[in-house]
Design a protein around this motif. Sequence first.
Motif, mmCIF file in Angstrom:
data_model
loop_
_atom_site.group_PDB
_atom_site.id
_atom_site.type_symbol
_atom_site.label_atom_id
_atom_site.label_comp_id
_atom_site.label_asym_id
_atom_site.label_seq_id
_atom_site.Cartn_x
_atom_site.Cartn_y
_atom_site.Cartn_z
ATOM 1 N N PHE A 142 0.817 -1.216 0.000
ATOM 2 C CA PHE A 142 0.000 0.000 0.000
ATOM 3 C C PHE A 142 0.852 1.268 0.000
ATOM 4 N N TYR A 143 2.066 1.200 0.567
ATOM 5 C CA TYR A 143 2.952 2.357 0.437
ATOM 6 C C TYR A 143 3.294 2.586 -1.036
ATOM 7 N N LEU A 144 3.658 1.500 -1.725
ATOM 8 C CA LEU A 144 4.006 1.612 -3.135
ATOM 9 C C LEU A 144 2.819 2.092 -3.961
ATOM 10 N N ALA A 145 1.638 1.529 -3.690
ATOM 11 C CA ALA A 145 0.454 1.927 -4.445
ATOM 12 C C ALA A 145 0.105 3.390 -4.203
ATOM 13 N N ALA A 146 0.187 3.820 -2.940
ATOM 14 C CA ALA A 146 -0.129 5.211 -2.619
ATOM 15 C C ALA A 146 0.906 6.153 -3.212
ATOM 16 N N TRP A 147 2.153 5.759 -3.190
ATOM 17 C CA TRP A 147 3.224 6.579 -3.762
ATOM 18 C C TRP A 147 3.042 6.725 -5.276
ATOM 19 N N GLN A 148 2.694 5.626 -5.946
ATOM 20 C CA GLN A 148 2.567 5.652 -7.395
ATOM 21 C C GLN A 148 1.264 6.316 -7.854
ATOM 22 N N ASP A 149 0.159 6.040 -7.139
ATOM 23 C CA ASP A 149 -1.148 6.507 -7.607
ATOM 24 C C ASP A 149 -1.613 7.768 -6.887
ATOM 25 N N GLY A 150 -1.161 7.957 -5.648
ATOM 26 C CA GLY A 150 -1.517 9.157 -4.894
ATOM 27 C C GLY A 150 -2.964 9.232 -4.456
ATOM 28 N N TRP A 155 -3.614 5.707 0.867
ATOM 29 C CA TRP A 155 -2.919 6.200 2.061
ATOM 30 C C TRP A 155 -3.678 5.814 3.325
ATOM 31 N N LEU A 156 -4.999 5.885 3.269
ATOM 32 C CA LEU A 156 -5.805 5.494 4.424
ATOM 33 C C LEU A 156 -5.617 4.007 4.719
ATOM 34 N N ALA A 157 -5.631 3.182 3.673
ATOM 35 C CA ALA A 157 -5.421 1.741 3.865
ATOM 36 C C ALA A 157 -4.047 1.471 4.465
ATOM 37 N N LEU A 158 -3.034 2.216 4.007
ATOM 38 C CA LEU A 158 -1.688 2.064 4.563
ATOM 39 C C LEU A 158 -1.682 2.364 6.057
ATOM 40 N N GLY A 159 -2.322 3.463 6.459
ATOM 41 C CA GLY A 159 -2.348 3.826 7.870
ATOM 42 C C GLY A 159 -3.093 2.815 8.722
ATOM 43 N N LEU A 160 -4.235 2.347 8.221
ATOM 44 C CA LEU A 160 -4.997 1.350 8.965
ATOM 45 C C LEU A 160 -4.211 0.056 9.111
ATOM 46 N N LEU A 192 5.177 14.271 0.759
ATOM 47 C CA LEU A 192 4.935 14.939 2.041
ATOM 48 C C LEU A 192 4.204 16.261 1.868
ATOM 49 N N ARG A 193 4.176 16.766 0.636
ATOM 50 C CA ARG A 193 3.432 17.990 0.366
ATOM 51 C C ARG A 193 1.954 17.709 0.081
ATOM 52 N N GLN A 194 1.582 16.438 0.103
ATOM 53 C CA GLN A 194 0.212 16.030 -0.151
ATOM 54 C C GLN A 194 -0.443 15.598 1.166
ATOM 55 N N PRO A 195 -1.758 15.563 1.229
ATOM 56 C CA PRO A 195 -2.425 15.185 2.480
ATOM 57 C C PRO A 195 -2.363 13.696 2.797
ATOM 58 N N GLY A 196 -2.064 12.858 1.771
ATOM 59 C CA GLY A 196 -2.106 11.412 1.956
ATOM 60 C C GLY A 196 -1.266 10.875 3.108
ATOM 61 N N PRO A 197 0.043 11.174 3.166
ATOM 62 C CA PRO A 197 0.877 10.626 4.251
ATOM 63 C C PRO A 197 0.385 11.037 5.632
ATOM 64 N N TRP A 198 -0.111 12.246 5.762
ATOM 65 C CA TRP A 198 -0.571 12.707 7.069
ATOM 66 C C TRP A 198 -1.887 12.037 7.447
ATOM 67 N N LEU A 199 -2.722 11.753 6.458
ATOM 68 C CA LEU A 199 -3.928 10.958 6.713
ATOM 69 C C LEU A 199 -3.542 9.560 7.183
ATOM 70 N N SER A 200 -2.506 9.014 6.566
ATOM 71 C CA SER A 200 -2.031 7.680 6.933
ATOM 72 C C SER A 200 -1.535 7.647 8.373
ATOM 73 N N ILE A 201 -0.748 8.641 8.746
ATOM 74 C CA ILE A 201 -0.218 8.714 10.114
ATOM 75 C C ILE A 201 -1.350 8.864 11.119
ATOM 76 N N GLY A 202 -2.337 9.697 10.781
ATOM 77 C CA GLY A 202 -3.472 9.890 11.678
ATOM 78 C C GLY A 202 -4.276 8.612 11.866
ATOM 79 N N ALA A 203 -4.498 7.867 10.776
ATOM 80 C CA ALA A 203 -5.245 6.611 10.861
ATOM 81 C C ALA A 203 -4.490 5.587 11.703
ATOM 82 N N MET A 204 -3.184 5.517 11.504
ATOM 83 C CA MET A 204 -2.359 4.588 12.291
ATOM 84 C C MET A 204 -2.446 4.931 13.776
ATOM 85 N N ALA A 205 -2.325 6.208 14.107
ATOM 86 C CA ALA A 205 -2.375 6.625 15.511
ATOM 87 C C ALA A 205 -3.731 6.326 16.123
#
Length: 507
Positions: A142-150, A155-160, A192-205
């Motif tokens: 999911f990191y690779l998929a989110a990185w490639q597709d954005g 990103w949410l699936a990665l965080g979960l 990191l300039r996109q909302p995806g990684p931060w959504l991922s971190i929030g979901a993980m937390a």
Amino acid sequence: MTSASLPSTPLPRALFWIAAIYALAWSLVPPFLAPSFPLDVVESLGWGREWQWGTYKHPPLPPIALHVFWVAFGRFGPFILSQLCVGLTLWLVWLTACRLVSRDRALIGTVLTMGVVFYTRPALEFNHNIAQMPFWAGICYFYLAAWQDGKLRQWLALGLLAGVGLLCKYSIGLLLACLALFTVLTPARSVLRQPGPWLSIGAMALVFAPHALWLQQNDWLPFAYAQGRAAKVGSSPQMGALSFLLTQMLNHLPLLLVVLFAWARTRFTKQLPPVQPGWHIHSSQPRYLLLIALAPGLLLVLVGLLAGVRLRDMWGVPIWPFTGLLVASLLPTAWLASMRPYLLRGITVWLVLISLLSGSYLAYVHDWRKRPVRSDWPAAALAQQANQTWNQLSTCPLNTVAGDAWTAGLIAIHTPSQPSVLLFGDPRFTPWVTAERVQRHGALWAWRPEDAEDGEPAPVAVLQDLGSRPDMRMQEGTWSIPWPRAQKQQPLVVQWRAYVPAACERR
């Protein structure tokens, strides 16, 4: 390279059926060959039925999942769950591979994953390491998929998945650290300039928060346990790290032998066309492939060498799902068609061989060893004897079994009333068994004489002075239980003490 999406990259049907037959055999045959479970399974079943947000050793998810499968499938449950973890891992390796290499390499790399020993014999013992496998591979996908597709949903699936993975075992953090370094130190930092990684971190937390609260409320017990275990006398941490690295290499030996067999067979039959000298990683993202295949393992060794952390060999179980894919990516393109049938044949032979060896071990280990192993224990007979003894003394169902994790655990999992386990030592280890509960329902205490000083171990606080209470009846005795297959062995001797409330006393 076009990014493959989740539904558009199915595994070849023939390979799917072969994998299904293999998983079915490893799920259904072992329970008929071994009368008992491994220690990790017994211990986890004792935790899982309590539905806690943590245990004194580990996060809570694997014991709870194991308990659910035990309730659903009985003695087959732990083995089905292990094979489910292996199967999901291979599927996620396939999906990841289809984004990194050609379809042919993806197939070869996925199949070669089974050349790593960790995906075969150790999977007979479901534990937190086995439970990590699909989460490890899934996070990488999911990191690779989110990185490639954005896409935000990726990103949410990665965080979960990362949050749930941490609920399996904290060592998932090692992979997350490697991915964080990759993000910061490579052009991937643009995400990191996109909302995806931060959504991922929030979901993980958010997913991990209940367990973090449990840790805070329970004095960070798993970390205290790990620190105490690491402080035990043994070889130096640096030697342990080198031993760990050697063990990981040995567990890759079947994979390397299969590749060597395929190369030698095609070379000596003159099927290998000439190629340019030098090694090249045939991947759209070679740095990412190197990262997920090697970085976590090498980082763990580095931590052992520099920080003095004592590494345990089985910590390597979940961290190598992509080494087979890395090997496949190194094969010259001109060799793929010639080597592919021999690679698949070699893996098939290896899986048949390890299956026969593992089955023979389970069936005949009692003939090879002087003392029975845990898989040879008379688990059902021990529980039946305990239940019979309790029912002779009490009209109330058995509610609590006290003892060590192994003896008490065996009794608990095979007793119809599914009693809780009360462990000796720190009362925080089994907080679900309180003094009030024992006073109301009673308890059965079982121990082996050889495991105790002066005949019996010191009881935990909730059992102290329990027998002197006027509303409690105490009885004690000894069980002698024959071993199920090792007829030459002396019977298993277990001492017991029953605390029966007066209201439950059978008259």
